[in-house]
Design an enzyme around this catalytic site. Sequence first.
Site, short mmCIF file in Angstrom:
data_model
loop_
_atom_site.label_atom_id
_atom_site.label_comp_id
_atom_site.label_asym_id
_atom_site.label_seq_id
_atom_site.Cartn_x
_atom_site.Cartn_y
_atom_site.Cartn_z
N HIS A 175 0.92 -1.02 0.15
CA HIS A 175 -0.10 -0.13 -0.05
C HIS A 175 1.00 1.25 0.20
O HIS A 175 0.39 2.25 -0.11
CB HIS A 175 -1.01 -0.04 1.05
N ASP A 185 0.27 -7.93 0.95
CA ASP A 185 0.71 -6.60 0.98
C ASP A 185 2.03 -6.11 0.84
O ASP A 185 2.69 -6.16 1.72
CB ASP A 185 0.02 -5.85 2.34
N SER A 200 4.49 1.30 8.23
CA SER A 200 4.33 0.68 7.28
C SER A 200 5.56 0.33 6.42
O SER A 200 6.16 1.20 5.75
CB SER A 200 3.32 0.99 6.19
#
Length: 462
Positions: free
Chosen positions: A169, A205, A288
């Site tokens: 992402h 992801d 992230s």
Amino acid sequence: MRRKFIAAVLLSGALLVAPVRADAEPPPDSAGFAGRWIENGRLKIAVTTDAAAARVRAAGATPQYVQRDQQQLDQLMAKVDKIARQQSNLRSWGIDPISNQVVVKAVGGSDAFRGTDGVRVESVRTKFQQQAGEVNPGDGWWPGSETYCSVGFPATDAQGNKHFLTAGHCTNDANQAAYGAISQANRLGTSNVGGSRSINAREGDMGVVAVTETGWTTSAKVNTYGSPAVTVTGAADAIVGETVCHSGNTAPNWECGTVSAVNQTINYGNVVVEGLTTTSACSQGGDSGGAWLRGDKAVGLHSGGNSSCVTGDQDNSIFQPVSEALAKWNLTLLTGTGDPDPDPDPEPGPRTFANPTDYPIRDFQVAVSTVKSTAAGRTASPLKVTVEGNHTCLEDLNISLVSPSGRWYYLQRYGGSTCHPLPATKTYSVPADETAAGTWTLRIGDNGPGDIGTLTGWSITV
């Protein structure tokens, strides 16, 4: 793409002193097995047959009899997944090897699985989200003009070109400039080259950033923000119950916790992702894509978690298994063994640390004693552990050393038909390569009845 983990893991029983081989190769035939986890430092493997249990014991692990084998669990998971796709309040669902069930976590609970044997619904208060955040000082990267993410693990392709893995992402835009500083400064390369190097969907992801700009290099040393860097030596799969740590761009940057589940389906609200791992460690927006480690082994890329850390939540943070990302794009993880020491004695301070406190060794209990090392640099290999005490049956004891990184080393394994007394002083050599500073823990578990003793002290030379 849901990964089907074969449940059995073989451990080497040849060496008495060895770290837990949680990433050893499984047998080709998985019949009779149903998952694995770490419990009190021991690898436990779920089995449904006596033949499978015998193979587990022969490999040095502990079998746990359960009702459902892996095939039955996979079939139950497929049934749950079909129902789950029609629900809007589910946070995650996946197989729990310890309870031998499929566990569904739903905000406010759910009646959708009522009457389904083998399914446990847990009510939770928070939803997961894929994290982003405001800019703070730290080691991160910036996708274009967007908010920052964190660098995962450097890797090379077949031609030797440099890359690093991160979250999908963070790399969803094709051919996006990647920067090493805020305000589009210090360009380091390009993310998602050609539009084929990023996934943020059911498959996973994960994404790739190509490091192409002049002056940028890659390193296997993970930033631990104030402590000595950890040099990555390889990749591994996470196991329920083991300690993992992650490094990310948002303070406090370096945080550790316990793996609570693997191969979970996570509902982020905007996307559902399969095959992720959950942990109790806290994380924040901006982490992230960051690196998750088990000791010095790469295990994952940070994916998301609670919007803020929730005390007591075993699922605070989520990561994408790194091995899948490496295989997806045929990349080779950058590893190292640490820099050679040009000075044979750069820090002449003490390298031996001791705890003289007495601890009773009681039947079916664990004596725990710690020492704090202030030594600089890496440990010697092997390091030395000297145990002082008494016990009437050495064969009843499991003796293990736990490093500051959370890695376990077994010094003495329980087992044997004849009892011999624990020597007053016994020294073990441990083939470790760890950061020397931090808290080292000695654990002595008495697994047999009728014999007692005392740990009168111990020392470690790093």
